[in-house]
Motif scaffolding. Structure first.
Motif, mmCIF file in Angstrom:
data_model
loop_
_atom_site.group_PDB
_atom_site.id
_atom_site.type_symbol
_atom_site.label_atom_id
_atom_site.label_comp_id
_atom_site.label_asym_id
_atom_site.label_seq_id
_atom_site.Cartn_x
_atom_site.Cartn_y
_atom_site.Cartn_z
ATOM 1 N N SER A 141 0.758 -1.026 0.089
ATOM 2 C CA SER A 141 -0.134 0.042 -0.207
ATOM 3 C C SER A 141 0.936 1.129 0.054
ATOM 4 O O SER A 141 1.862 1.488 0.878
ATOM 5 N N VAL A 142 0.655 2.166 -0.975
ATOM 6 C CA VAL A 142 1.468 3.390 -1.171
ATOM 7 C C VAL A 142 0.477 4.572 -1.058
ATOM 8 O O VAL A 142 -0.550 4.645 -1.320
ATOM 9 N N THR A 143 1.142 5.573 -0.232
ATOM 10 C CA THR A 143 0.465 6.846 -0.108
ATOM 11 C C THR A 143 1.766 7.998 -0.236
ATOM 12 O O THR A 143 2.890 7.704 -0.167
ATOM 13 N N ALA A 144 1.361 9.234 -0.949
ATOM 14 C CA ALA A 144 2.212 10.006 -1.160
ATOM 15 C C ALA A 144 2.088 11.464 -0.379
ATOM 16 O O ALA A 144 0.919 11.564 -0.068
ATOM 17 N N GLY A 145 2.822 12.107 -0.135
ATOM 18 C CA GLY A 145 2.449 13.469 0.684
ATOM 19 C C GLY A 145 4.030 14.385 0.640
ATOM 20 O O GLY A 145 4.710 14.175 0.016
ATOM 21 N N VAL A 146 3.949 15.143 1.690
ATOM 22 C CA VAL A 146 4.957 15.934 1.804
ATOM 23 C C VAL A 146 5.516 16.067 3.227
ATOM 24 O O VAL A 146 4.695 15.438 4.156
ATOM 25 N N VAL A 147 6.633 16.172 3.444
ATOM 26 C CA VAL A 147 7.287 16.639 4.937
ATOM 27 C C VAL A 147 6.485 17.732 5.301
ATOM 28 O O VAL A 147 6.743 18.937 4.825
ATOM 29 N N SER A 148 5.735 17.759 6.490
ATOM 30 C CA SER A 148 5.172 18.866 7.056
ATOM 31 C C SER A 148 5.511 19.425 8.318
ATOM 32 O O SER A 148 5.325 20.386 8.831
ATOM 33 N N GLY A 149 6.707 18.861 8.903
ATOM 34 C CA GLY A 149 7.580 19.050 10.070
ATOM 35 C C GLY A 149 8.571 18.389 10.263
ATOM 36 O O GLY A 149 8.568 17.088 9.860
ATOM 37 N N LEU A 150 9.651 18.838 11.057
ATOM 38 C CA LEU A 150 10.997 18.216 10.987
ATOM 39 C C LEU A 150 11.228 18.458 12.748
ATOM 40 O O LEU A 150 10.960 19.476 13.259
ATOM 41 N N GLY A 151 11.835 17.676 13.367
ATOM 42 C CA GLY A 151 12.373 17.930 14.442
ATOM 43 C C GLY A 151 11.277 17.565 15.648
ATOM 44 O O GLY A 151 11.375 18.255 16.760
ATOM 45 N N ARG A 152 10.200 17.116 15.223
ATOM 46 C CA ARG A 152 8.984 16.658 16.240
ATOM 47 C C ARG A 152 9.468 15.739 17.444
ATOM 48 O O ARG A 152 10.587 15.081 17.244
ATOM 49 N N ALA A 153 8.683 15.855 18.514
ATOM 50 C CA ALA A 153 8.955 14.785 19.571
ATOM 51 C C ALA A 153 7.748 14.400 20.045
ATOM 52 O O ALA A 153 6.823 15.066 19.897
ATOM 53 N N ILE A 154 7.912 12.811 20.038
ATOM 54 C CA ILE A 154 6.512 12.000 20.560
ATOM 55 C C ILE A 154 6.859 11.388 21.861
ATOM 56 O O ILE A 154 8.082 10.469 21.828
ATOM 57 N N PRO A 155 5.702 11.278 22.943
ATOM 58 C CA PRO A 155 6.260 10.603 23.916
ATOM 59 C C PRO A 155 5.852 8.974 23.591
ATOM 60 O O PRO A 155 4.961 8.635 22.853
ATOM 61 N N VAL A 156 6.640 8.217 24.424
ATOM 62 C CA VAL A 156 6.413 6.756 24.337
ATOM 63 C C VAL A 156 6.537 6.272 25.827
ATOM 64 O O VAL A 156 7.120 6.958 26.663
#
Length: 327
Positions: A141-156
């Motif tokens: 399965s393939v989807t395309a888009g753009v980089v909408s942000g860099l350097g994000r942080a997510i909690p785990v």
């Protein structure tokens, strides 16, 4: 006459641009899809094996090693991978690192060539990216888009401990259940990220492929785990003011927003509000620039930190400790 020709050429230019976009996505999809497998990880209980987790994985060596998310394989040792051409292999766990949400598993030497890794450091906001995975078992399965942000942080969550995965790529390429562990590729079919989470409608996140994650992968291949040094600071990137730029020769730094009690940083005298400029003589301006200095070879070795405090540069010597394994 010229106006009529210009009007006639408008739609053609639009069609050409659309065709170019489509051709790029088609080319990347055909190149990357063979490298991406659907994986199903299993556990054992009375009565036989049962499914624990499922997702996607990216083949990255000729002898059968695949890269996926740590949360996909958590708590498992065995599994199975199925590639887009229908070939399948049993899997064994090699190692996982919850703090980066990366894991390595191994199967038999495959019939397909490994993927080519790129470098997420070269990504720019607005750049085209293509996600390839196996959501809900739908191979390729393939989807395309753009980089909408860099350097994000997510909690785990790693065991009972809450951690943060730093420098995550944000994209609007649609990700679905089962895409975790799949590939995020650039327009040259190079893998620049491993898809890790769906953060909301039209928002996906991927762990970048860069110098730090390559080092994590190497540690997983060698030891099955990643040993890290630990300073005990929580920081956020900031731009320095004009006077500070002139004084320090740097435009960016890391503002310390928390110093953990009893940590090496607290013992060394680091304070909340300090701006960390350099560590071991290297400028630090984002989470990755500091993290890449905090691997096994930094444990127990004195590290010189240069901080900006009350308008003055100070040198502080800290001794990083080994980060306790999460459980």
């Amino acid at each position: 006459m010229s106006t009529a020709r210009a009007e006639a050429s408008g739609p053609d230019r639009g069609d050409d641009a659309l065709d170019s976009y489509s051709e790029t996505v088609i080319r990347v999809a055909s190149t990357v899809t063979p490298h991406v497998a659907a994986i199903e990880m299993t556990g054992i209980r009375r009565g036989g094996r049962f499914r624990v987790g499922a997702g996607s994985a990216v083949l990255f060596t000729e002898d059968g090693y695949l890269l996926t998310n740590a949360h996909v394989v958590a708590g498992t040792q065995k599994g199975r991978a199925v590639f887009a051409d229908g070939s399948a292999t049993d899997l064994e766990m090699v190692g996982a690192d919850p703090l980066s949400d990366l894991a390595v598993v191994r199967g038999r030497a495959p019939r397909v060539a490994p993927a080519e890794f790129g470098d997420a450091e070269s990504l720019r906001v607005g750049q085209l990216v293509i996600a390839v995975g196996n959501p809900l078992g739908l191979a390729g399965s393939v989807t395309a888009g753009v980089v909408s942000g860099l350097g994000r942080a997510i909690p785990v969550w790693a065991g009972r401990n809450r951690r943060v995965i730093e420098d995550v790529i944000q994209t609007d390429a649609a990700l679905n259940a089962g895409s975790s562990g799949g590939a995020l590729a650039d327009a040259r079919s190079r893998i620049v990220g491993i898809n890790t989470a769906v953060a909301g409608a039209g928002l996906g996140l991927a762990v970048p492929i860069n110098k730090t994650t390559r080092r994590i992968i190497s540690a997983l291949l060698a030891d099955g785990r990643v040993r890290r040094a630990y300073l005990g600071v929580v920081s956020t990137p900031i731009r320095l003011g004009p006077n500070a730029v002139v004084r320090t020769g740097q435009r960016e730094g890391l503002r310390v927003v928390e110093v953990l009690p009893g940590s090496p940083a607290e013992k060394a005298g680091v304070r909340v509000g300090d701006v960390l400029l350099r560590a071991s003589t290297r400028p630090v301006s984002n989470a990755e620039s500091l993290q890449k200095l905090l691997f096994a070879d930094a444990i127990g070795a004195p590290m010189t930190l240069v901080v900006l405090r009350d308008g003055h540069e100070l040198e502080i010597t800290a001794v990083p400790a080994e980060m306790a394994e999460t459980a």
